[in-house]
Design an enzyme around this catalytic site. Structure first.
Site, PDB file in Angstrom:
ATOM      1  N   GLU B 316      33.453  12.085   3.319  1.00  0.00           N
ATOM      2  CA  GLU B 316      34.385  12.292   2.203  1.00  0.00           C
ATOM      3  C   GLU B 316      34.749  10.873   1.471  1.00  0.00           C
ATOM      4  O   GLU B 316      35.883  10.699   1.250  1.00  0.00           O
ATOM      5  CB  GLU B 316      35.839  12.733   2.956  1.00  0.00           C
ATOM      6  CG  GLU B 316      35.568  14.129   3.500  1.00  0.00           C
ATOM      7  CD  GLU B 316      36.890  14.683   4.301  1.00  0.00           C
ATOM      8  OE1 GLU B 316      37.492  13.906   4.617  1.00  0.00           O
ATOM      9  OE2 GLU B 316      36.943  15.878   4.299  1.00  0.00           O
ATOM     10  N   ASP B 389      36.898  21.739  10.572  1.00  0.00           N
ATOM     11  CA  ASP B 389      38.159  20.535  10.416  1.00  0.00           C
ATOM     12  C   ASP B 389      39.470  21.064  10.832  1.00  0.00           C
ATOM     13  O   ASP B 389      40.343  21.496   9.899  1.00  0.00           O
ATOM     14  CB  ASP B 389      37.863  20.567   8.897  1.00  0.00           C
ATOM     15  CG  ASP B 389      38.837  19.358   8.630  1.00  0.00           C
ATOM     16  OD1 ASP B 389      39.230  18.568   9.391  1.00  0.00           O
ATOM     17  OD2 ASP B 389      39.128  18.954   7.301  1.00  0.00           O
ATOM     18  N   GLU B 417      48.014  20.333   9.677  1.00  0.00           N
ATOM     19  CA  GLU B 417      47.547  20.192   8.221  1.00  0.00           C
ATOM     20  C   GLU B 417      47.126  21.769   7.952  1.00  0.00           C
ATOM     21  O   GLU B 417      47.457  22.153   6.906  1.00  0.00           O
ATOM     22  CB  GLU B 417      46.370  19.463   8.380  1.00  0.00           C
ATOM     23  CG  GLU B 417      45.662  19.410   7.000  1.00  0.00           C
ATOM     24  CD  GLU B 417      44.311  18.574   6.968  1.00  0.00           C
ATOM     25  OE1 GLU B 417      43.935  18.007   7.871  1.00  0.00           O
ATOM     26  OE2 GLU B 417      43.494  18.500   6.084  1.00  0.00           O
TER      27      GLU B 417
END
Lengths: 724, 724
Positions: B316, B389, B417
């Protein structure tokens, strides 16, 4: 009944009087500052016993309301905490110890008529004491419920300081009608120039969840008379006016209403374009005017007592009426019309322009004085205390007194953007007092800035004062224990600008740190001296705006490469081989001409009493002798050294108070003073290194050379500085 | 002695047992959650009296240390709070009620030999009870001081749950050696994916000031066996390795050390270039290697027990060894050499590339398995629980079991998240348990992921588990009361992966909300069901990553316009008129081939027990009948409805618990459940509106149509979403 039995019964009585809280580990944390000045620490019995009569309870003489509920509940909480007594609410007929009496509109206050409580000034109250039989009775009387609440807090403040019952009777009326906090809080939870964590407004979960902290925020504000809160940053996001955010603001308004606090919003001038789908935001465009009218109506449907808008326009990149060739008055009056009699428009005078070559400190005056008389009567022009930007010291703003047809609010900065953030001890009471007491020089007798704000002779519709809040999500609210005092001092001075900063400091200490007279005196001395020390080690002798670019943390007088000249520290001192300071007299920028004749004479003087403003108004040679008998350079060095020494001594004095302060707060303050000591030395050393680089002087004999090189200080960077 | 006298005396005795705290208004706030599971609420006397013998005090049989001081102090605090007793420290000769016995290196634990406490496993302890005369004696024995501390917390946990003395004897050893929190905290105080305010690490004032909160953080962690903390975000700023920040980390390390917690730092791979003045960060460049060696030495001078580095490389946008044509092993081994025997390198396997056309969930396996055997022995490869993820549900990561020569740490995400931030109730115990218990299918008997992490047959130097922290500056630490349970569950499972999530929930409730059996059971049921409900209303039947771009708040399955294909929700479902889901079998991406044969057979199955992963591994037609007997479309709608109904019912059930929970926490949880209810409906409605737009289906009979149009849901934006 046996003696043994009676002794036991008495002991048990005591036990029941102080109901046990078995086991709670709550004090594991120690004193964390959350309770602010509503700490209500238990009183020594020797002091407390004179108030034991309040155990006879409390009554309301009037119609119950959410505000009277708060007053009674706060009295119960505070008195129980300080005295260990339950103070039950009784009917009036029971003749309880405390009565909250709402005076009828046609009546006078029967016990405190000599107070001249006025029915048309909201929030005034009287406290009186009478004795029936052996038992005293206290009456709090007011023309409105918020007066009863303010009176209740005044009673608690009196008791909490350990003051005698005999001195409790008095009455008060606020001298300024609108007493506002300005929060520079953003919808993402960040706070511009905030040094106490994130916003206390949890926008993300509003309106569904209103945090308990909001109630304690309301209590703290009501206890010092603050009656308005602008919820969001003057650098406003337009979406704060969306339906989504109006609902959030309405939830906060509902929570704050019983405490007499109205909510306001900062409005982005371009909102009709940003979120309204209009092609422009021209204040003379009928569609724009209609949009604002509809928006105001929408807000009032959700918040019937909405206070109004605060606007930063055509300032530091914010949109405004000048984008369309209109004046500030055009912009303000459009909003004033939209909001009508329902509320107020606070229009900030903090303007200066990149393309304007005029001395920056002159521009607001130049731009606003021609507009005097053009503003609608529900517009208040909000003026910072000084003409620059919340410096450790500035002369008063020349607009005060120069716009007699317009109500002016003074804007003070409680958050310490330019005075060491929340780490440095700098009690702002003296700064606020200096700003309010400054003699405008208008007329023949002293006319302080405060009297302009109060509007005593202006016949304006209202009067107002604003403080840029230092409140955040930190447990202690303000980032440090001592910074709570700045919030407190603002509120107290907003209520009564004649209070002295030393009285306020003493009040605050007695309610927070300790009631012990010697410690109270020692702490008050530290507080009262602290701001002058910051002036000394940051910006002595009238220097200003020497702070690091953007974040305003630490010294950077050398910065001279910013896009706009008047963003550069160099612009504000212009030091070279020959001298330092700005000539703002007739041969210079003539900023002096913006002041009244009397004030101009004072500022033009180089006498000792005007040394605090010396380099603000004068350019002086380094070796020129000044009023102290020293050369300017000698005096500058002396003042830097004096500021640094003060911090060193303050740390020593604070350490000497260890036995008088609870361990947690003592240690936290000591840590912060150590940081301040290091940073004061940094300020002194970096500043002197730079001045020597400019002036080629050597340090006076005995002065310590800077710890390291100018290049080192120039090379420091602070990407993580808070509040930026 | 009269009866009356005796009754009075007994009452007075009770009073003295629970010493009064006259006046403190501390409970004005009510229960705010700050005390976490170390709340130590007073026990009912009926339960507490069996422990009254601890009033005979406590002794240390061993050498005093900061860690034994903490153990004794915590026992004193906790027992006093729960029992109202002072528990003084005495010399051993006084034969006090509790002894902390440090076992000598050559000795065995004399009372708990059958525990097989091993001297070389840090932190193990035994608790035993003997009786002398009428009085019980408790001994906590351990081979190291941290074992004594962990044993003390185990005792307190037992008592705090109201469990009987008779059941207290037992012994424990941690199954995983390194139990770390990973903080994604930035030096500016923000927290990536943080939903609980700002960083608890006040970088700005460190090292001069260490906030009291850090000690309470350490206590909470030690109480559940967490022994490491990575202080900063894996998306690391290089300046975290500067001398300035090393000093700050050292101050935290000093505070955490007595609690057995080592600090680690996330290292930015390009630091030699960013802050070291080198032209590159090539791991094979001798200057780069030398820079890291010198940097490690500098850190160890400041923090002698520094834990090591955590690295996110070539992932990333982060720099890494591949920038120089080197492998992950080259990069990790360079750091491993720099740090040597002093610490560990955690190297993350979370990698995927824009230019790589391979199924994103396959890429980590493809990249790392060839490196097995190439890593230095102080490198641990840190693998997220699933291959994508941190979704509400994922199959286990195929790397577990596929790198037998390399110690693998599992990385779990405690912060939510992808599960509704800190507002939604989603107890992650079941998710963590599912991840740890998942059978890798390696060998002939079940071999759960936990056994791979424990390294029971790998002969690795150490073993490790990491949890991405959900901790912030919010008063309740985690943003919500229930999210505290996720921190707790992570710690308990890190210590013992065989604990059940229901046992952990029950423990946590007993220490936080209530000991009342009926309420405890009701709350446990809510917690245990909650995560499945989130799966149902967000990503049912093996769907994944349908959250809004960037912030991951709310539904956005329609997003298909991002720069990288594998950032698009569409990439993960590929719904069209015919069907939905990804074929990851032989005819598809063949991700199945990365699993062991047994696991692959399981995931290839469409039987009922594999429905949770159905659309992860299969592409299914909308009208295809699945194992439940319904069509896929019918089943999807049913699951969305089931998830939403669960939240509605949870709110009702929670409201029914009003009498059992303190008012403040009850109200706060109720507010959050109301938000969750609205957002669950939003998830359901927006998802169904989009699926219908793709598939042209109508809703099954009885299903409620979405509240509004797909365009409405698509038009929502969330510029202020936290944690982004």
């Amino acid at each position: 009944m046996s003696l043994r039995y009676r002794v036991l019964a008495a002991l048990l009585g005591l036990c029941l009087l102080f109901p046990a809280q078995p086991g709670h580990a709550s004090d594991k944390d120690g004193e964390d500052g959350y309770r602010l000045w509503l700490r209500y620490a238990p009183l020594d019995r020797s002091v407390g016993q004179q108030y034991d009569f309040v155990g006879a309870g409390i009554a309301l003489d009037g119609i119950q309301s959410p505000t009277t509920d708060v007053a009674i509940s706060e009295l119960q909480t505070g008195l129980h905490s300080m005295l260990g007594l339950s103070v039950a609410e009784h009917p009036l007929a029971h003749r309880p110890a405390i009565t909250l009496r709402r005076i009828g509109a046609g009546q006078a206050d029967p016990v405190a008529a000599n107070c001249n409580l006025a029915a048309d000034i909201s929030g005034g109250f009287s406290i009186s004491v009478s004795t029936e039989g052996d038992e005293p009775k206290i009456q709090i009387a007011a023309f409105d419920d918020i007066g009863l609440l303010y009176g209740s807090y005044a009673l608690l403040r009196h008791v909490q300081q350990g003051k005698p019952l005999a001195a409790i009777a008095h009455c008060e009326m606020p001298r300024i009608a609108q007493r506002l906090l300005n929060h520079w809080d953003n919808p993402d939870g960040s706070v511009e120039r905030g040094y106490a964590g994130r916003s206390i407004f949890d926008w993300w979960r509003l309106p569904d969840h209103v945090d308990r902290r909001i109630i304690d925020y309301a209590r703290a504000n009501a206890s010092i008379g603050i009656n308005g809160a602008v919820l969001n940053n003057v650098n406003a996001r337009a979406r704060m006016l969306s339906a989504e955010y109006i609902a959030k603001a309405a939830a906060l308004a509902d929570a704050l209403r019983p405490y007499g606090i109205r909510v306001y919003l900062s409005a982005r001038f371009s909102a009709p374009r940003d979120i309204g789908g209009l092609p422009n935001a021209d204040p003379l465009d009928p569609h724009v005017r209609q949009w604002w009218k509809a928006k105001a109506d929408e807000i009032y449907r959700a918040i019937p007592d909405f206070g109004g808008f605060l606007v930063k326009a055509n300032s530091e990149g914010q949109p405004g009426p000048q984008d369309y060739g209109r004046t500030h008055a055009d912009g303000a009056n459009m909003l004033a019309e939209a909001i009508g009699d329902r509320g107020l428009i606070f229009w900030r005078a903090f303007v200066y322009k990149a393309e304007n070559g005029e001395d920056r400190v002159k521009q607001a005056y130049s731009e606003f004085t021609p507009l005097d008389g053009q503003f609608a009567d529900n517009v208040i022009v909000q003026v910072k205390n000084g003409p620059l930007d919340f410096q450790p010291r500035e002369p008063f703003h020349p607009l005060f007194g120069a716009m007699p047809k317009t109500p002016l609010a003074i804007e003070l900065q409680i958050t310490k953007e330019y005075l060491g953030f929340s780490t440095h001890l700098a009690y702002l009471g003296p700064l606020f007092e200096e700003a309010l007491d400054a003699d405008t020089g208008i007329g023949d007798i002293p006319k302080p800035v405060a009297s302009i704000i109060e509007g005593s002779d202006g016949g304006h519709r209202t009067s107002a004062i604003a403080g840029v809040a230092n409140i955040g999500s930190d447990r202690n609210w303000s980032g440090s224990h001592f910074d709570q005092a700045n919030w407190y001092a603002f509120g107290r001075l907003a209520w009564n600008p004649s209070l002295s900063s030393s009285t306020i400091a003493d009040e605050w200490i007695g309610q927070t740190f300790t009631r012990k007279p010697s410690a109270r005196q020692a702490i008050a001395t530290l507080m009262l001296e602290s701001r002058e020390a910051v002036v000394d080690y940051m910006t002595p002798l009238g220097l200003a705006h020497l702070m690091g670019t953007g974040h305003h943390y630490g010294p950077a007088p050398w910065v001279d490469n910013l896009e706009r000249a008047d963003w550069n520290p160099f612009y504000f001192h212009q030091a070279d081989r020959n001298g330092i300071g700005i000539d703002r007299g007739r041969n210079g920028t003539n900023a002096l001409s913006q002041y009244s004749a009397r004030a101009a004479v004072r500022f033009a003087s180089r006498e000792e009493q005007n040394l605090p403003f010396l380099l603000w108004f004068h350019r002086i040679g380094w070796n020129e002798q000044i009023a102290t008998g020293r050369t300017l350079w000698q005096e500058l060095v002396l003042r830097y050294d004096r500021g640094l020494s003060w911090v060193e001594e303050a740390l020593t004095k604070w350490n000497g108070l260890k036995a008088d302060i609870d361990p947690r707060r003592h240690a936290e303050v000591a840590d912060f003073l150590k940081i301040q000591k290091r940073e004061a030395k940094w300020w002194r050393d970096a500043s002197l290194a730079y001045w020597m680089d400019r002036n080629g002087q050597v340090l006076p004999a005995g002065a310590e050379p800077p710890a390291t090189s100018l290049e080192h200080y120039k090379g420091l960077s602070f990407p993580d500085a808070p509040g930026n």
